[in-house]
Design an enzyme around this catalytic site. Sequence first.
Site, PDB file in Angstrom:
ATOM      1  N   ALA A 278       0.843  -1.208   0.000  1.00 45.02           N
ATOM      2  CA  ALA A 278       0.000   0.000   0.000  1.00 45.02           C
ATOM      3  C   ALA A 278       0.870   1.247   0.000  1.00 45.02           C
ATOM      4  CB  ALA A 278      -0.942  -0.001   1.203  1.00 45.02           C
ATOM      5  N   ASP A 279       1.919   1.243   0.805  1.00 44.29           N
ATOM      6  CA  ASP A 279       2.872   2.361   0.809  1.00 44.29           C
ATOM      7  C   ASP A 279       3.564   2.496  -0.540  1.00 44.29           C
ATOM      8  OD1 ASP A 279       2.652   3.562   3.317  1.00 44.29           O
ATOM      9  OD2 ASP A 279       4.021   2.149   4.261  1.00 44.29           O
ATOM     10  N   LEU A 280       4.049   1.368  -1.062  1.00 49.04           N
ATOM     11  CA  LEU A 280       4.818   1.407  -2.299  1.00 49.04           C
ATOM     12  C   LEU A 280       3.964   1.881  -3.470  1.00 49.04           C
ATOM     13  CD1 LEU A 280       6.781  -1.935  -1.857  1.00 49.04           C
ATOM     14  CD2 LEU A 280       7.645   0.383  -1.510  1.00 49.04           C
TER      15      LEU A 280
ATOM     16  N   GLY B  72       3.298   5.536  -3.188  1.00 57.04           N
ATOM     17  CA  GLY B  72       4.472   6.280  -3.639  1.00 57.04           C
ATOM     18  C   GLY B  72       4.561   6.350  -5.145  1.00 57.04           C
TER      19      GLY B  72
END
Length: 410
Positions: free
Chosen positions: A179-181, A184
């Site tokens: 989810a973070d990647l 980003g």
Amino acid sequence: MSAALSHLRVLDMSRILAGPWASQTLADLGAEVIKIERPAKGDDTRAWGPPFLKDQQGRDTSETAYFLCANRGKKSLTLDIAATAGQDIIRRLAAQSDVLIENFKVGDLARYGLSYEDLKQVNPNLIYCSITGFGQSGPFSAQAGYDFMIQGTGGLMSLTGTPDGMPGGGPQKVGVPVADLMTGMYATVAILAALTRRDRQGGGGEYIDMALFDCQLAMLSNQAQNYLISGTVPRRYGNAHPNVVPYQAFPTQDGHIIVAIGNDFQFGKFCEAAGEPAVAQDPRFLTNADRVRNREAIVAEMERMVRRRTTQEWLEDLGPRGVPCGPINTVQQSFAHPQAVHRGMQVDIEHPANAHAKVPLVANPIRFSEHPIAYDRPPPLLGEHTRQVLHEVLGLSEGEVQALSDAGVL
């Protein structure tokens, strides 16, 4: 040769992963990225160890592997933005920057006079990207969001893991913070689109509101569309595919192999390699739709056939026939894979914490023919470039910088 984004300056006020992942991508593409960090502590991930980078004597340094993974190519400037002088420095840097990335809680930077509305007064062409768990509006906008909880709240964990009723069944998070990647990466795309619009259509800044929750829902892709079209809530299939069969891992004589058959021709080729072409002519298995409807029967047939040989024997037979297949490698095996070695997916950069010995990093997967990515700036030490940035970008004298340091602003 000039890198693709060497004309840009990015002010990175983000921490942990989603924002730093976006700014590292921009840095890899040539942008000057100035990372703002808290004095003495820095980015949260500077404390997320072990493992730590080791020095030439084999001792742990202060540099965590987690921080190293997302901060290559940046300059670190320590700054207390709660101080009036620190806020003034941010405004002056923003006035000379193209992009600002931040992931503070909703409204936090407005308290310091550093919101988009504030900074566009000093730079009307600024691209300002905010990254939060749930976005700038809505009933959950004030709630903090970390990758793990977003994977759960955003539906991904309901699709990941062994099906209920089987040994080990239950929801699982993905082994990396996807989810973070993905947030980003979406943020990077949005920033580049806003820059292109600004530079090709006559100027003007942009405010970008990125939410991990939104990105998690978007990346459900085919599973989300399955639900929207059918009304049926998707379930966990473990290593299998909801729409394509056979498309999963199967046990071999000595391990496992992934067989990813995407069409009827490939299925026929597999059965041919297995010495059982009649299986491909079975009315239950003629088309992918037939195989999906008769999933249990074809999986049982596949398991029977695949168990006859070793993983390597299958790889050597199926690959030349054009049947997509592969082993289940460890991370170590993946980096040692001949293709990874050929593609240069590990890069080694000198790092000052390691007495200028090499620190291994994962390469950017983007390949340019004319302007290749240059890996010439390692992840920075905390505050490594504070004086350089203040001198060179803002033109502060040594006395002015020392006064800020003495006051605890730096």
